[in-house]
Design a protein around this motif. Sequence first.
Motif, PDB file in Angstrom:
ATOM      1  N   SER A  49       0.843  -1.199   0.000  1.00 47.47           N
ATOM      2  CA  SER A  49       0.000   0.000   0.000  1.00 47.47           C
ATOM      3  C   SER A  49       0.876   1.247   0.000  1.00 47.47           C
ATOM      4  N   ASN A  50       0.253   2.379  -0.389  1.00 43.01           N
ATOM      5  CA  ASN A  50       0.969   3.662  -0.433  1.00 43.01           C
ATOM      6  C   ASN A  50       2.297   3.521  -1.193  1.00 43.01           C
ATOM      7  N   ILE A  51       2.196   3.093  -2.425  1.00 39.67           N
ATOM      8  CA  ILE A  51       3.370   2.808  -3.258  1.00 39.67           C
ATOM      9  C   ILE A  51       4.329   3.996  -3.306  1.00 39.67           C
ATOM     10  N   GLU A  52       5.610   3.710  -3.203  1.00 36.42           N
ATOM     11  CA  GLU A  52       6.666   4.707  -3.280  1.00 36.42           C
ATOM     12  C   GLU A  52       7.627   4.373  -4.419  1.00 36.42           C
ATOM     13  N   PRO A  53       8.386   5.351  -4.923  1.00 34.04           N
ATOM     14  CA  PRO A  53       9.361   5.064  -5.981  1.00 34.04           C
ATOM     15  C   PRO A  53      10.360   3.988  -5.593  1.00 34.04           C
TER      16      PRO A  53
END
Length: 257
Positions: A49-53
Amino acid sequence: MWIKQKHGEKPLVIATSYHDQPAVFHNGFDMSGRFETQIAALTFNLTISNIEPSDTATYYCATTFLYDITFGEGTFLIVKGTSLTTHEVLQQPPIEYVQSGDSVTLECTVNTEGCSEDHSLFWLRHGSRESTAGIVYKNRSDQCEKSYETGSSTQSCIYKLPKTNLGLADAGTYYCAVAACGVILFGSGTKLDITGENLQVADSFFIHVLIFSNIILFLAIVLFVGVQCKKHSEGSPNYEMSLDAHSLLAGNPIKSY
């Protein structure tokens, strides 16, 4: 188990589960609360969840039995975020028509801004009869032609892929993939279409050879059948009987010997 591998880095185990037991996280992947697992009969799913680079990587699921480890094919996750705006990958032209035996140079332009990290550029080819693309070449960061826009911090780097003596095996769509600053970007691709007189001549020659061979085969069959019919007629035991029957039908008496 679930394993994460970023480009150029060692694989990291995310979570493991033994006999459908609750998952155990490793390497601090449970600290952020963004990684969760769902376990059921014969399934072990991973949710981010809350994908980041920084999540850009290849994710593998694997199973172990005794000393045997089996890996899945993997899922390559590319995260599009604000950091990607500092990179731009351009490929021109979209289609390149060349003749068999000719040479061509494919180009990939990488525009960067605000990132001093060296690039790693890969060329991948996807053939029409292939399910996945394969790496055909890797450019070093010092193999590009660099240029700077006047009054701008944008740097352009042009990578080239020379191809000589082209044949049907070289046909397909070529993509350049740039790995830099923790992200991987792909170009739109250049389709290499192999056409021209050489292929037409080869096809024409093949057709003429096929027609000529069929004619020779037909003549050979006719000659063979003719010879067999002649041998059968000359050696038939009913040959003299047929002559006598003909004489009888003509009104001539049958002679006895």
